[in-house]
Scaffold this motif. Structure first.
Motif, short mmCIF file in Angstrom:
data_model
loop_
_atom_site.label_atom_id
_atom_site.label_comp_id
_atom_site.label_asym_id
_atom_site.label_seq_id
_atom_site.Cartn_x
_atom_site.Cartn_y
_atom_site.Cartn_z
N THR A 180 0.84 -1.20 0.00
CA THR A 180 0.00 0.00 0.00
C THR A 180 0.87 1.25 0.00
OG1 THR A 180 -1.63 -1.23 1.24
CG2 THR A 180 -1.90 1.16 1.20
N ASN A 181 1.91 1.19 0.81
CA ASN A 181 2.90 2.24 0.84
C ASN A 181 3.44 2.59 -0.54
OD1 ASN A 181 4.14 3.82 2.64
ND2 ASN A 181 5.28 2.16 3.64
N THR A 182 3.68 1.55 -1.32
CA THR A 182 4.22 1.77 -2.66
C THR A 182 3.24 2.58 -3.50
OG1 THR A 182 5.63 -0.18 -2.57
CG2 THR A 182 5.02 0.60 -4.76
N GLY A 183 1.95 2.26 -3.40
CA GLY A 183 0.95 3.05 -4.14
C GLY A 183 1.04 4.51 -3.76
N VAL A 184 1.08 4.77 -2.47
CA VAL A 184 1.15 6.15 -1.96
C VAL A 184 2.48 6.80 -2.36
CG1 VAL A 184 1.36 7.48 0.19
CG2 VAL A 184 -0.39 5.69 -0.02
N GLN A 185 3.57 6.04 -2.21
CA GLN A 185 4.88 6.65 -2.48
C GLN A 185 5.08 6.94 -3.97
OE1 GLN A 185 7.55 3.99 -0.25
NE2 GLN A 185 7.71 5.57 1.33
N ILE A 186 4.52 6.10 -4.84
CA ILE A 186 4.63 6.39 -6.28
C ILE A 186 3.90 7.71 -6.58
CG2 ILE A 186 3.83 5.67 -8.58
CD1 ILE A 186 4.54 2.79 -7.83
N ASP A 187 2.76 7.92 -5.92
CA ASP A 187 2.03 9.17 -6.14
C ASP A 187 2.87 10.37 -5.69
OD1 ASP A 187 -0.44 10.23 -7.18
OD2 ASP A 187 -0.95 10.84 -5.12
N ILE A 188 3.53 10.23 -4.55
CA ILE A 188 4.39 11.33 -4.07
C ILE A 188 5.59 11.54 -5.01
CG2 ILE A 188 5.74 12.23 -2.13
CD1 ILE A 188 4.11 10.40 -0.26
#
Ligand code: GLU
Length: 443
Positions: free
Chosen positions: A206-214
């Protein structure tokens, strides 16, 4: 390729994160790329320099090295600069709601049957309201405004992956005291240090989804960083890895006598269909590939690790182990005991048994036989033929064979019921000690 291992120095390295370190290292080395060790130490309360030192030590013990290393606390200016850009773009916004207010809102939404996502009320706050609050001594913390989209990537282990951002609350990236959170610092570092691939545990999906957006908000070209998530480890019976095993520290395993080559070989094969083969990481590079790993969780079985350790020890030459052996232990000793070791640390026990004064239990019911054995002891010097010459003669004289012949002798000579082949071990004990022990056992 450039990969990194990013432990938080808040504790010792355990098998779970050692596996992540190893996977990153193997992929980096296989591609001729760079491997970075980064300490995620922004949690200044829990991070300790002693842990960072211990992690380095444990990684080296496991056979891993790194081309660059740094700590996040050295890079606060870079995080400030990246935060300023996101603020200017309106992607990082100030919030004032207290924990209690947020909990109240979450509970209200849940009662209404709506997902407990942060409602972005802070975005409605005017500049005047914010200034007034700050003048009154309040300090804002900062959230990242997630895009209304689904982030997708081709995971190198899990295959196609998608994370929907709308049901996720905008993450806090900067606390009210100005400190940065891992979600943000990791992104800034991965971009600034030109990381090309991130391999980490499945718990970070889930973190990866968020971090890719950032990352994309900071200008990263979509797809520039490859992601691979390693399925989590489970216990031998398939249940969630117990705390005891999951937190099994490398220090503990090392103290217990597990060889780094056994641990590395075991960790590298975890989750693949390959049988583990012991080897230091440098020897494992060619055989390792992320696409050999299964998408489902991998079983970590300490008994398999021990079995691998045992097989590995049995195959080592004296040259390979002499530095680890107790003083005075020679090649004959090693060849006598190696087939009997589960753990390297047991070599010391056998050395004490051979050359020290082990406890020899009296065997009153065998007294007569043991006295006969004593009388029949061959003259020195002893070699590999001594044991069979002696026991053949004893067998013929007493009519004993098998266990009845060998067990009283083994017990009298070593104090143990099981152990190394006596053909090799007896010469290490030597005639003088053998004599004393037989007398002792005969009572
Ligand atoms: N410090 C993070 C952790 O230990 C790093 C995760 C990552 O690889 O980004 O979980």
């Amino acid at each position: 390729m450039k990969l990194r291992f990013a432990p938080s120095p808040t504790g010792y390295l355990h098998v779970g994160n050692a596996r992540v370190a190893l996977a990153n290292w193997l992929v980096a080395r296989k591609s001729g790329g760079t491997f970075v060790l980064r300490f995620d130490d922004t949690d200044t309360e829990r991070s300790k320099p002693e842990y960072a030192t211990a992690i380095e030590e444990d990684l080296r013990w496991l056979g891993l090295d790194w081309d660059e290393s740094f700590a996040q606390t050295e890079r606060l200016e870079a995080y400030e600069a990246a935060a300023a850009r996101l603020k200017a773009d309106g992607r990082l916004y100030p919030c004032l709601e207290s924990e209690e207010e947020l909990r109240f809102k979450r509970e209200q939404r849940q009662r209404q049957g709506r997902p407990p996502v942060y409602d972005r009320a802070a975005l409605q706050m005017t500049a005047e309201q914010l200034e007034r609050a700050i003048a009154n001594g309040k300090k804002p913390y900062w959230r990242f405004k997630l895009s209304p989209r689904t982030v997708e990537w081709q995971d190198h282990v899990l295959g196609h992956r998608a994370v929907k951002l709308p049901p996720i609350s905008d993450p806090v990236l900067i606390r009210a005291d100005g400190s940065f959170l891992y979600t943000f610092t990791s992104v800034v570092d991965d971009l600034d240090t030109a990381i090309t691939g991130v391999i980490r545990g499945e718990d970070h999906v889930t973190n990866t989804g968020v971090q890719i957006d950032i990352m994309e908000a900071l200008g990263m070209r979509p797809g520039r960083i490859d992601f691979a998530h390693l399925p989590l480890l489970t216990d031998a019976d398939g249940s969630q890895l117990s705390k005891r095993i999951g937190s099994m520290g490398l220090r503990q395993l090392r103290r217990d006598g597990i060889e780094p080559a056994a641990l590395a070989g075991y960790l590298a094969a975890l989750g693949s269909s390959q049988d583990p083969v012991a080897g230091m990481p440098a020897q494992l590079v060619a055989g390792f590939a992320l696409d050999k790993l299964s998408k489902s969780s991998a079983r970590f079985d300490p008994t398999q690790l021990l079995a691998l350790n045992r097989r590995y020890l049995h195959g080592l030459s004296f040259e390979q182990v002499k530095a680890q052996l107790p003083e005075g232990a020679d090649e004959a000793f090693w060849l006598a005991v190696r087939g009997n070791l589960d753990l390297m640390s047991e070599a010391r026990d056998w050395h004490d048994i051979a050359t020290g004064a082990p406890e020899i239990p009296p065997q009153p019911d065998q007294a007569e036989f043991l006295r006969a054995a004593l009388a029949a002891l061959p003259p020195a010097p002893w070699d590999e033929t001594t044991w069979s010459a002696w026991t053949r003669a004893l067998g013929a004289a007493s009519g004993r064979k098998g266990k009845a012949l060998f067990l009283p002798l083994r017990l009298a000579l070593t104090g143990e019921e099981h152990g190394p082949e006596l053909k090799l071990f007896l010469p290490l004990i030597g005639r003088e000690r053998a004599e004393q022990r037989l007398v002792q056992a005969a009572g």
